[in-house]
Design an enzyme around this catalytic site. Structure first.
Site, PDB file in Angstrom:
ATOM      1  N   GLU A 174       0.871  -1.169   0.000  1.00 39.29           N
ATOM      2  CA  GLU A 174       0.000   0.000   0.000  1.00 39.29           C
ATOM      3  C   GLU A 174       0.911   1.223   0.000  1.00 39.29           C
ATOM      4  O   GLU A 174       1.677   1.416   0.950  1.00 39.29           O
ATOM      5  CB  GLU A 174      -0.907   0.017   1.234  1.00 39.29           C
ATOM      6  N   GLU A 259      -8.133  10.942   5.160  1.00 41.72           N
ATOM      7  CA  GLU A 259      -8.356  10.103   6.346  1.00 41.72           C
ATOM      8  C   GLU A 259      -8.571  11.016   7.550  1.00 41.72           C
ATOM      9  O   GLU A 259      -7.616  11.558   8.103  1.00 41.72           O
ATOM     10  CB  GLU A 259      -7.155   9.193   6.611  1.00 41.72           C
TER      11      GLU A 259
END
Length: 277
Positions: A174, A259
């Site tokens: 990721e 986020e």
């Protein structure tokens, strides 16, 4: 019988103009050509203003957004108290504009969600076969509470399979690119390098495990980058040359979003695009 469709455009239109426009539809013979032209343009403005501005509120709601898909992705909402909505403002060609509004409290070290757009086409290519990966992202906080904890970031998935979904079992890496990180938050793992120059900016590098993949995060060393234009291949080349990422890895998905941890904010993306060539 005249039936009226009531819409809510994203721009303010005087009530008097709307009333006049409706009257003209009923009495066209009593009007002048220039008045009809004026209010035909008004009709077009209403239709255009309302053609987008689609808002989603559900935990895992997604909607088509031209070459992208806009998703709420409130995967961590159980760790906090709050709410979030995301709005598609426009989509044209390979560009998309959208916004998200959120407010979260409790567990300040836990991510609550990742509202994002994911490319429907920038995926399924091996790193070694990519010639370029141009991207641009212009964003800003329309509003934010004092002391918010949140990042604004790309989330790019590599794996041994060409699957186009984020975080599949076949994911190996990721890759995050943090254009902003407020409130003292940190990526997964620990910092392993600093002062890395890529795409005209300086980055600190973080690395650590998560589930069945490794997370490698480039974090802006110079504060917010609100107007970002780059070739992601420069990041890919660095990872292959310096972090042991194999050139045979596939780009499985490219996402761009935020986020939130705690606080309240409205994040507006005025334009975003990405492609693999």
């Amino acid at each position: 019988m005249l039936r009226l469709l009531i819409i809510r455009p994203s721009v303010e239109i005087p009530l008097a103009d709307i009333n006049t426009f409706l009257w003209l539809q009923i009495h066209p013979s009593k009007t002048r050509v220039d008045m009809l032209h004026k209010y035909s343009l008004l009709s077009l403005a209403i239709a255009t203003a309302s053609s987008f501005s689609q808002t989603i509120t559900g935990q895992y709601d997604c909607i088509p957004a031209g070459s992208y898909t806009l998703c709420q992705n409130l995967w961590g909402m159980s760790s906090g108290v709050g709410s979030q909505s995301s709005t598609l403002n426009s989509a044209s060609g390979n560009s998309v504009a959208w916004s998200t509004t959120w407010t979260w409290a409790n567990n300040p070290n836990n991510v609550k969600s990742y509202p994002n757009v994911i490319s429907n086409s920038a995926k399924g290519k091996q790193l070694q076969s990519i010639q370029s990966a141009p991207t641009s992202w212009n964003w800003s906080y329309q509003s934010q509470s004092s002391g918010i904890r949140a990042d604004v970031s790309y989330d790019i998935w590599f794996g041994t399979a060409a699957s186009g979904e984020p975080a599949p079992l076949a994911s190996s890496y990721e890759i995050m690119i943090w254009l902003s990180g407020l409130g003292g938050i940190q990526p997964v793992g620990s910092q392993i390098a600093s002062g890395i120059s890529i795409a005209g900016h300086t980055w600190n590098l973080w690395k650590g495990p998560n589930s069945n993949w490794q997370v490698i995060s480039f974090v802006s060393a110079s504060g917010d980058i609100t107007s970002f234009s780059a070739d992601l291949k420069e990041f890919f080349n660095y990872l292959v040359a310096n972090q042991g990422v194999a050139g045979t890895q596939y780009v499985q998905a490219i996402q761009a979003g935020t986020e939130p941890f705690t606080g309240s904010a409205t994040l507006v993306t005025n334009s975003y695009s990405v492609s693999l060539q």
